[in-house]
Design a protein around this motif. Structure first.
Motif, PDB file in Angstrom:
ATOM      1  N   GLY A 218      11.358  -3.208  -1.024  1.00  0.00           N
ATOM      2  CA  GLY A 218      12.784  -3.491  -0.997  1.00  0.00           C
ATOM      3  C   GLY A 218      13.512  -2.966   0.211  1.00  0.00           C
ATOM      4  N   SER A 219      12.864  -2.107   0.998  1.00  0.00           N
ATOM      5  CA  SER A 219      13.523  -1.607   2.204  1.00  0.00           C
ATOM      6  C   SER A 219      12.935  -2.229   3.469  1.00  0.00           C
ATOM      7  CB  SER A 219      13.442  -0.075   2.295  1.00  0.00           C
ATOM      8  OG  SER A 219      12.121   0.365   2.524  1.00  0.00           O
ATOM      9  N   ARG A 220      11.782  -2.880   3.336  1.00  0.00           N
ATOM     10  CA  ARG A 220      11.194  -3.623   4.447  1.00  0.00           C
ATOM     11  C   ARG A 220      10.789  -5.006   3.937  1.00  0.00           C
ATOM     12  NH1 ARG A 220      10.126  -1.290   9.223  1.00  0.00           N
ATOM     13  NH2 ARG A 220       9.023  -3.205   9.741  1.00  0.00           N
ATOM     14  N   HIS A 221      10.931  -6.017   4.780  1.00  0.00           N
ATOM     15  CA  HIS A 221      10.599  -7.375   4.349  1.00  0.00           C
ATOM     16  C   HIS A 221       9.095  -7.504   4.104  1.00  0.00           C
ATOM     17  CE1 HIS A 221       9.752  -7.387   8.613  1.00  0.00           C
ATOM     18  NE2 HIS A 221       9.284  -8.625   8.591  1.00  0.00           N
ATOM     19  N   GLY A 222       8.771  -8.184   3.019  1.00  0.00           N
ATOM     20  CA  GLY A 222       7.372  -8.458   2.693  1.00  0.00           C
ATOM     21  C   GLY A 222       6.646  -7.349   1.970  1.00  0.00           C
ATOM     22  N   ILE A 223       7.318  -6.231   1.709  1.00  0.00           N
ATOM     23  CA  ILE A 223       6.660  -5.103   1.043  1.00  0.00           C
ATOM     24  C   ILE A 223       6.970  -5.159  -0.449  1.00  0.00           C
ATOM     25  CG2 ILE A 223       6.474  -2.591   0.907  1.00  0.00           C
ATOM     26  CD1 ILE A 223       5.384  -3.835   3.497  1.00  0.00           C
ATOM     27  N   THR A 224       5.940  -5.294  -1.265  1.00  0.00           N
ATOM     28  CA  THR A 224       6.119  -5.452  -2.709  1.00  0.00           C
ATOM     29  C   THR A 224       5.619  -4.231  -3.478  1.00  0.00           C
ATOM     30  OG1 THR A 224       3.934  -6.456  -3.027  1.00  0.00           O
ATOM     31  CG2 THR A 224       5.770  -7.942  -2.491  1.00  0.00           C
ATOM     32  N   VAL A 225       6.147  -4.087  -4.680  1.00  0.00           N
ATOM     33  CA  VAL A 225       5.700  -3.005  -5.559  1.00  0.00           C
ATOM     34  C   VAL A 225       4.201  -3.126  -5.818  1.00  0.00           C
ATOM     35  CG1 VAL A 225       5.838  -2.058  -7.897  1.00  0.00           C
ATOM     36  CG2 VAL A 225       7.933  -2.706  -6.695  1.00  0.00           C
ATOM     37  N   GLU A 226       3.738  -4.318  -6.095  1.00  0.00           N
ATOM     38  CA  GLU A 226       2.338  -4.514  -6.482  1.00  0.00           C
ATOM     39  C   GLU A 226       1.372  -4.075  -5.380  1.00  0.00           C
ATOM     40  OE1 GLU A 226       4.748  -6.759  -6.742  1.00  0.00           O
ATOM     41  OE2 GLU A 226       4.980  -6.779  -8.934  1.00  0.00           O
ATOM     42  N   ARG A 227       1.683  -4.472  -4.146  1.00  0.00           N
ATOM     43  CA  ARG A 227       0.798  -4.133  -3.028  1.00  0.00           C
ATOM     44  C   ARG A 227       0.777  -2.622  -2.782  1.00  0.00           C
ATOM     45  NH1 ARG A 227      -3.724  -4.595  -0.186  1.00  0.00           N
ATOM     46  NH2 ARG A 227      -3.451  -4.439   2.082  1.00  0.00           N
ATOM     47  N   ILE A 228       1.948  -1.999  -2.733  1.00  0.00           N
ATOM     48  CA  ILE A 228       2.007  -0.556  -2.483  1.00  0.00           C
ATOM     49  C   ILE A 228       1.402   0.214  -3.654  1.00  0.00           C
ATOM     50  CG2 ILE A 228       3.515   1.404  -1.986  1.00  0.00           C
ATOM     51  CD1 ILE A 228       3.260  -0.620   0.304  1.00  0.00           C
ATOM     52  N   ARG A 229       1.596  -0.271  -4.856  1.00  0.00           N
ATOM     53  CA  ARG A 229       1.008   0.398  -6.019  1.00  0.00           C
ATOM     54  C   ARG A 229      -0.513   0.401  -5.928  1.00  0.00           C
ATOM     55  NH1 ARG A 229       2.125  -0.974 -12.451  1.00  0.00           N
ATOM     56  NH2 ARG A 229       0.705   0.605 -13.275  1.00  0.00           N
ATOM     57  N   GLU A 230      -1.104  -0.713  -5.533  1.00  0.00           N
ATOM     58  CA  GLU A 230      -2.558  -0.787  -5.386  1.00  0.00           C
ATOM     59  C   GLU A 230      -3.055   0.243  -4.372  1.00  0.00           C
ATOM     60  OE1 GLU A 230      -3.442  -4.742  -4.215  1.00  0.00           O
ATOM     61  OE2 GLU A 230      -3.034  -5.638  -6.188  1.00  0.00           O
ATOM     62  N   LEU A 231      -2.361   0.330  -3.245  1.00  0.00           N
ATOM     63  CA  LEU A 231      -2.791   1.252  -2.190  1.00  0.00           C
ATOM     64  C   LEU A 231      -2.597   2.710  -2.601  1.00  0.00           C
ATOM     65  CD1 LEU A 231      -1.430  -0.614   0.975  1.00  0.00           C
ATOM     66  CD2 LEU A 231      -3.768  -0.601   0.064  1.00  0.00           C
ATOM     67  N   ILE A 232      -1.529   2.987  -3.326  1.00  0.00           N
ATOM     68  CA  ILE A 232      -1.300   4.362  -3.769  1.00  0.00           C
ATOM     69  C   ILE A 232      -2.292   4.760  -4.850  1.00  0.00           C
ATOM     70  CG2 ILE A 232       0.337   5.843  -5.014  1.00  0.00           C
ATOM     71  CD1 ILE A 232       2.558   4.664  -3.306  1.00  0.00           C
ATOM     72  N   GLU A 233      -2.625   3.831  -5.733  1.00  0.00           N
ATOM     73  CA  GLU A 233      -3.659   4.126  -6.731  1.00  0.00           C
ATOM     74  C   GLU A 233      -4.979   4.461  -6.031  1.00  0.00           C
ATOM     75  OE1 GLU A 233      -6.088   2.004 -10.420  1.00  0.00           O
ATOM     76  OE2 GLU A 233      -4.195   1.140  -9.733  1.00  0.00           O
ATOM     77  N   TYR A 234      -5.308   3.705  -5.001  1.00  0.00           N
ATOM     78  CA  TYR A 234      -6.527   3.973  -4.231  1.00  0.00           C
ATOM     79  C   TYR A 234      -6.438   5.351  -3.570  1.00  0.00           C
ATOM     80  CZ  TYR A 234     -10.292   3.331  -0.824  1.00  0.00           C
ATOM     81  OH  TYR A 234     -11.441   3.472  -0.072  1.00  0.00           O
ATOM     82  N   THR A 235      -5.269   5.668  -3.003  1.00  0.00           N
ATOM     83  CA  THR A 235      -5.059   6.965  -2.356  1.00  0.00           C
ATOM     84  C   THR A 235      -5.272   8.106  -3.342  1.00  0.00           C
ATOM     85  OG1 THR A 235      -3.469   6.012  -0.789  1.00  0.00           O
ATOM     86  CG2 THR A 235      -3.348   8.394  -1.161  1.00  0.00           C
ATOM     87  N   HIS A 236      -4.733   7.968  -4.531  1.00  0.00           N
ATOM     88  CA  HIS A 236      -4.896   9.006  -5.553  1.00  0.00           C
ATOM     89  C   HIS A 236      -6.358   9.158  -5.970  1.00  0.00           C
ATOM     90  CE1 HIS A 236      -0.413   8.714  -6.911  1.00  0.00           C
ATOM     91  NE2 HIS A 236      -0.583   9.582  -5.931  1.00  0.00           N
ATOM     92  N   ARG A 237      -7.050   8.055  -6.107  1.00  0.00           N
ATOM     93  CA  ARG A 237      -8.468   8.126  -6.492  1.00  0.00           C
ATOM     94  C   ARG A 237      -9.309   8.794  -5.407  1.00  0.00           C
ATOM     95  NH1 ARG A 237      -9.470   5.495 -11.142  1.00  0.00           N
ATOM     96  NH2 ARG A 237      -7.995   3.870 -11.817  1.00  0.00           N
ATOM     97  N   LYS A 238      -8.817   8.746  -4.186  1.00  0.00           N
ATOM     98  CA  LYS A 238      -9.500   9.402  -3.074  1.00  0.00           C
ATOM     99  C   LYS A 238      -9.110  10.878  -2.937  1.00  0.00           C
ATOM    100  CE  LYS A 238     -12.068   6.141  -1.303  1.00  0.00           C
ATOM    101  NZ  LYS A 238     -13.506   6.298  -0.981  1.00  0.00           N
ATOM    102  N   GLY A 239      -8.205  11.347  -3.797  1.00  0.00           N
ATOM    103  CA  GLY A 239      -7.864  12.759  -3.824  1.00  0.00           C
ATOM    104  C   GLY A 239      -6.646  13.160  -3.016  1.00  0.00           C
ATOM    105  N   THR A 268       5.573   2.377  -7.907  1.00  0.00           N
ATOM    106  CA  THR A 268       4.385   2.397  -7.055  1.00  0.00           C
ATOM    107  C   THR A 268       3.466   3.564  -7.381  1.00  0.00           C
ATOM    108  OG1 THR A 268       5.300   3.776  -5.262  1.00  0.00           O
ATOM    109  CG2 THR A 268       5.714   1.390  -5.155  1.00  0.00           C
ATOM    110  N   GLY A 269       3.998   4.591  -8.063  1.00  0.00           N
ATOM    111  CA  GLY A 269       3.205   5.770  -8.372  1.00  0.00           C
ATOM    112  C   GLY A 269       3.227   6.827  -7.300  1.00  0.00           C
ATOM    113  N   CYS A 270       4.146   6.717  -6.328  1.00  0.00           N
ATOM    114  CA  CYS A 270       4.172   7.701  -5.244  1.00  0.00           C
ATOM    115  C   CYS A 270       4.594   9.078  -5.758  1.00  0.00           C
ATOM    116  CB  CYS A 270       5.101   7.244  -4.113  1.00  0.00           C
ATOM    117  SG  CYS A 270       6.842   7.193  -4.535  1.00  0.00           S
TER     118      CYS A 270
END
Length: 311
Positions: A218-239, A268-270
């Motif tokens: 919502g603060s940058r064009h093309g950035i969605t909750v779903e996409r950032i959530r996926e990446l943050i979930e991956y980040t958390h799983r990586k520790g 997003t889970g941030c």
């Protein structure tokens, strides 16, 4: 994970407790806050909002749990308008020991330091010398990224992160990523990026980043909750932990916009919700910091944080 039970979550810890935290303990205090940490950002070279109060103090008193300094000049810290004549150590004392970190733009690989503009910015950018000063002063955390129109690549951020970790040692809390300047290279999480976002996250963590930075939906064009959530979930799983950054001058919008984007950021889970420095006086309006805080933490925790700044 072995938790330190002497560490209180950041959103409820008193300043006197936080002032004693090491970088590792600060990371744990953020983790224990379960996605409710608000970080304000102030651009120190803007005109002063209030001549009798720094924007850093103002942000803490309106509910921020952390504050990041942008435009900090390592060569002459007192020079910037927003420092109001103080150096870093003195400013952190004014914040009663709450976490005050420094943002550093990472120079691109082929940067021309003979360019007058680059030479002028050198005191504010990432370098081994500046990081050593940050370590010496007891800076709470370091944020590594790329300024708008700088041409900084994610590869430059990874390189700086690795060197920063080597210089600072294990204890420094390091944020790193790419959440702005998506012209020459797309931001982390943009579906049009030509690099593999998962590989970048792996490389940042391997380089030593504790917290990976992403743009806010919502603060940058093309950035969605779903996409950032996926990446943050991956980040958390990586520790590692994650930060979502509300900027692009949307931080200077109305409180309804801040409320909505903050809720998206939370989805997003941030772990850390950052709000940029767009606005008068080198930061967003105090009421926007307050809105983000109560959206994340509710009024009770926000008011407690505002009322116990001297404890």
């Amino acid at each position: 994970m072995n938790l330190d039970y002497n560490v209180t979550r950041l959103i409820t810890a008193k300043p006197s407790q936080i002032a004693t935290y090491t970088g590792r303990q600060l990371r744990e205090a953020i983790l224990k806050s379960e996605g409710r940490v608000a970080m304000g950002q102030t651009y120190l070279n803007s005109p002063i909002l209030m001549p009798t109060c720094t924007s850093t103090e103002l942000m803490f008193h309106f509910g921020a749990d952390m504050v990041m300094l942008n435009g900090f000049n390592f060569a002459d810290p007192r020079k910037a308008n927003g420092m109001q004549g103080f150096d870093y150590v003195e400013l952190k004392k004014l914040a009663n020991g709450r976490p005050v970190g420094i943002y550093m733009g990472c120079p691109k690989e082929d940067i021309d330091w003979s360019d007058p503009r680059m030479s002028e910015l050198s005191g504010m950018m990432y370098s081994k010398e500046n990081v050593l000063k940050a370590k010496e002063w007891g800076v709470s955390f370091i944020v590594l990224g790329g300024n708008p129109n700088s041409g900084t690549s994610i590869k430059d951020v990874i390189k700086a992160t690795k060197e920063c970790r080597e210089v600072c040692g294990e204890d420094m809390l390091i944020f790193a990523g790419k959440w702005e300047d998506g012209i020459e290279e797309k931001v982390l999480g943009d579906p049009l990026a030509t690099y593999d976002a998962y590989e970048v996250i792996d490389q940042l963590i391997e380089a030593g980043a504790d917290i990976i930075d992403f743009p806010a939906p919502g603060s940058r064009h093309g950035i969605t909750v779903e996409r950032i959530r996926e990446l943050i979930e991956y980040t958390h799983r990586k520790g590692a932990l994650a930060m979502s950054f509300l900027n692009s001058n949307v931080e200077a919008a109305d409180i309804d916009t801040i409320r909505q984007i903050t809720l998206w950021m939370k989805q997003t889970g941030c772990d850390v919700h950052a709000i940029g420095d767009g606005g008068f006086g080198g930061g967003t309006w105090p009421e926007n910091i307050y809105q983000m805080a109560i959206t994340l933490k509710g009024k009770a925790y926000t008011w407690q944080q505002m009322a116990t700044s001297n404890r």
